[in-house]
Design an enzyme around this catalytic site. Structure first.
Site, PDB file in Angstrom:
ATOM      1  N   ASP A  65       0.856  -1.193   0.000  1.00 54.35           N
ATOM      2  CA  ASP A  65       0.000   0.000   0.000  1.00 54.35           C
ATOM      3  C   ASP A  65       0.889   1.239   0.000  1.00 54.35           C
ATOM      4  O   ASP A  65       2.102   1.150   0.164  1.00 54.35           O
ATOM      5  CB  ASP A  65      -0.927   0.026   1.233  1.00 54.35           C
ATOM      6  N   ILE A  93       1.035   0.923  -6.962  1.00 53.36           N
ATOM      7  CA  ILE A  93       1.016  -0.127  -7.998  1.00 53.36           C
ATOM      8  C   ILE A  93       0.932   0.439  -9.414  1.00 53.36           C
ATOM      9  O   ILE A  93       1.086  -0.290 -10.380  1.00 53.36           O
ATOM     10  CB  ILE A  93      -0.113  -1.172  -7.780  1.00 53.36           C
ATOM     11  N   ARG A  96     -21.194   9.291 -12.643  1.00 53.30           N
ATOM     12  CA  ARG A  96     -21.258   8.477 -11.441  1.00 53.30           C
ATOM     13  C   ARG A  96     -21.000   7.002 -11.756  1.00 53.30           C
ATOM     14  O   ARG A  96     -20.518   6.249 -10.933  1.00 53.30           O
ATOM     15  CB  ARG A  96     -22.662   8.648 -10.860  1.00 53.30           C
ATOM     16  N   TYR A 137     -17.172   4.374 -12.096  1.00 52.55           N
ATOM     17  CA  TYR A 137     -16.641   3.361 -11.164  1.00 52.55           C
ATOM     18  C   TYR A 137     -17.207   1.983 -11.485  1.00 52.55           C
ATOM     19  O   TYR A 137     -16.462   1.012 -11.690  1.00 52.55           O
ATOM     20  CB  TYR A 137     -17.017   3.783  -9.744  1.00 52.55           C
ATOM     21  N   LYS A 141     -15.211  -1.324 -12.922  1.00 55.32           N
ATOM     22  CA  LYS A 141     -15.215  -2.553 -12.110  1.00 55.32           C
ATOM     23  C   LYS A 141     -15.821  -3.716 -12.898  1.00 55.32           C
ATOM     24  O   LYS A 141     -15.366  -4.852 -12.797  1.00 55.32           O
ATOM     25  CB  LYS A 141     -16.019  -2.336 -10.821  1.00 55.32           C
ATOM     26  N   TRP A 192     -19.964  -2.719   3.306  1.00 55.27           N
ATOM     27  CA  TRP A 192     -19.297  -3.218   4.513  1.00 55.27           C
ATOM     28  C   TRP A 192     -18.976  -2.005   5.375  1.00 55.27           C
ATOM     29  O   TRP A 192     -18.357  -1.051   4.886  1.00 55.27           O
ATOM     30  CB  TRP A 192     -17.987  -3.918   4.143  1.00 55.27           C
ATOM     31  N   ARG A 195     -30.527   0.560   0.988  1.00 57.42           N
ATOM     32  CA  ARG A 195     -29.250  -0.148   1.017  1.00 57.42           C
ATOM     33  C   ARG A 195     -29.286  -1.223   2.095  1.00 57.42           C
ATOM     34  O   ARG A 195     -30.061  -1.136   3.047  1.00 57.42           O
ATOM     35  CB  ARG A 195     -28.101   0.828   1.360  1.00 57.42           C
ATOM     36  N   ARG A 243     -30.258  -2.092  -3.292  1.00 49.40           N
ATOM     37  CA  ARG A 243     -29.172  -3.062  -3.499  1.00 49.40           C
ATOM     38  C   ARG A 243     -29.330  -4.172  -2.483  1.00 49.40           C
ATOM     39  O   ARG A 243     -28.849  -4.046  -1.365  1.00 49.40           O
ATOM     40  CB  ARG A 243     -27.808  -2.401  -3.345  1.00 49.40           C
TER      41      ARG A 243
END
Length: 386
Positions: A46, A74, A179, A182, A186, A212, A257, A338
């Protein structure tokens, strides 16, 4: 440590894990779990190590020889392939994953989540190494239900909004809604990983986290992060509660959510690490369908819980509504619901989340209050004095 077995009763052998993004929220909890409960080694990669300092500092720790920190960006570091070669498994957690950035820094977002991940996938594939790649529940985009008429009874049918790894379509808004930069990046890296598996035999597992949350998530602006940035919802609301400011509800806080406690989610990841035969080739939703609320309900719960843990009364106007344009700028768009389908992870790994929303908020806000309340009071009194 001796005698640990996997889900099929086989002895678990110690492995070396190259963890990219080990210094972040998820990485720090996963490193703790691996150090305290398993014999595995971690090559922690990191740019920052603040959240894992406590694992690295005292040489007296029993696991001092099992975790090494490598300060590497990275994007442009040739040492990365060497670390992946040294490890049995690579876990890639590196990402820009804050909604406020998707609009304002779409290029960085796309590069971080797609371009920067390409060498990681390539090195794993070329060197015959296993990969656990962290994606996002955002790859699902909007639910089919979002396109039904507002009063349609079909909106109540789970088939139109529960998200299944192997069936649900990925529905994104128009291109000018940045928006989705991302989610789109992914999704494309997921497709590439899947293709590497199909064509070149890459052993992979893809993780799709559904919100999470827990201690060490994100930053509190001006205290342990940039003073201008906008973190994700939990840290945004925590910051407001700590400062005794109203919680801002974007577009009325109507989005729904599900939230899962980080410690429950890490249990699932450990099962993936230690049961490759059951996890390879699979994409797993990791969330808690029982902890579903609207963002408005989340704000109300957090206000109640914070009063309890801090002993402070709630402010007179606990929430205010703001428009998404005002909060995030032009180009913001959102998904309505979601809710993860848990069939695959349950069948493959026998895993279910345990912690209720109230309990996980209590644990997290206790941590936020203990960690930040004093620093915020000092920062606010300084500002007042100036």
């Amino acid at each position: 440590m001796g005698g640990r077995v996997d889900l099929d009763g086989n002895q678990i052998k110690p492995i070396t894990i190259c963890m990219i993004g080990a210094g972040g929220f998820i990485g720090s909890h996963l490193c703790e779990k691996l150090m305290s409960e398993t014999p595995h080694k971690v090559l922690a990669v990191d740019v920052y190590n603040d959240k894992i300092k406590h694992l690295l500092e005292p040489a007296t720790l029993v696991w001092a020889d099992r975790i090494q920190f490598h300060r590497i960006n990275i994007k442009n570091d040739s040492r990365l392939e060497g670390l992946i070669k040294m490890a049995d498994l690579t876990i890639n957690l590196a990402a820009i994953c804050t909604p406020a950035d998707y609009n304002t820094r779409p290029l960085d977002t796309i590069y971080s989540n797609f371009i920067d991940a390409l060498p990681v996938v390539k090195y794993c594939s070329e060197n015959g190494k296993r990969l656990i790649h962290f994606s996002t529940c955002e790859v699902y985009g909007k639910t089919i239900g979002a396109f039904l008429p507002k009063d349609s009874p079909l909106r109540q049918d789970p088939a139109y909004y529960v998200l299944k790894e192997d069936e649900s379509p990925c529905i994104f808004g128009p291109i000018e809604k940045q928006r989705w930069s991302y989610a789109c990046a992914k999704q494309l890296i997921e497709r590439l990983i899947y293709a590497e598996g199909a064509e070149n035999g890459l052993e992979f597992t893809i993780v799709r986290p559904f919100n999470w949350i827990g201690p060490r998530m994100d930053f509190i602006p001006g205290i342990d992060g940039p003073s201008e940035g906008v973190p994700r919802v939990l840290a945004c609301f925590s910051n407001n509660l700590l400062r005794r400011e109203p919680l801002k509800l974007v577009d009325g806080g109507e989005s729904q959510r599900t939230f899962i406690y980080i410690k429950d989610a890490i249990e699932a990841v450990l099962l993936m690490i230690e049961n490759p035969a059951r996890a390879n080739g699979h994409t797993f939703n990791v969330g808690n369908p029982n902890n579903e609320v609207t963002v408005r309900q989340l704000a109300e719960m957090m206000t109640q819980v914070y009063s309890k843990v801090s002993g402070e009364s709630s402010i007179e106007t606990p929430t205010i509504d703001v428009s998404s344009i005002e909060f995030y700028g032009e180009g913001y768009d959102d998904s309505d619901k979601r809710i993860p389908d848990m069939t695959i992870i349950n069948k493959q790994l026998g895993w279910n989340p345990k912690t209720s929303l109230w309990d996980l908020l209590e644990s997290t806000l206790t941590y936020q209050h203990r960690t930040y309340a004093e620093a915020i009071k000092q920062a606010m009194s300084k500002t007042a004095a100036n």
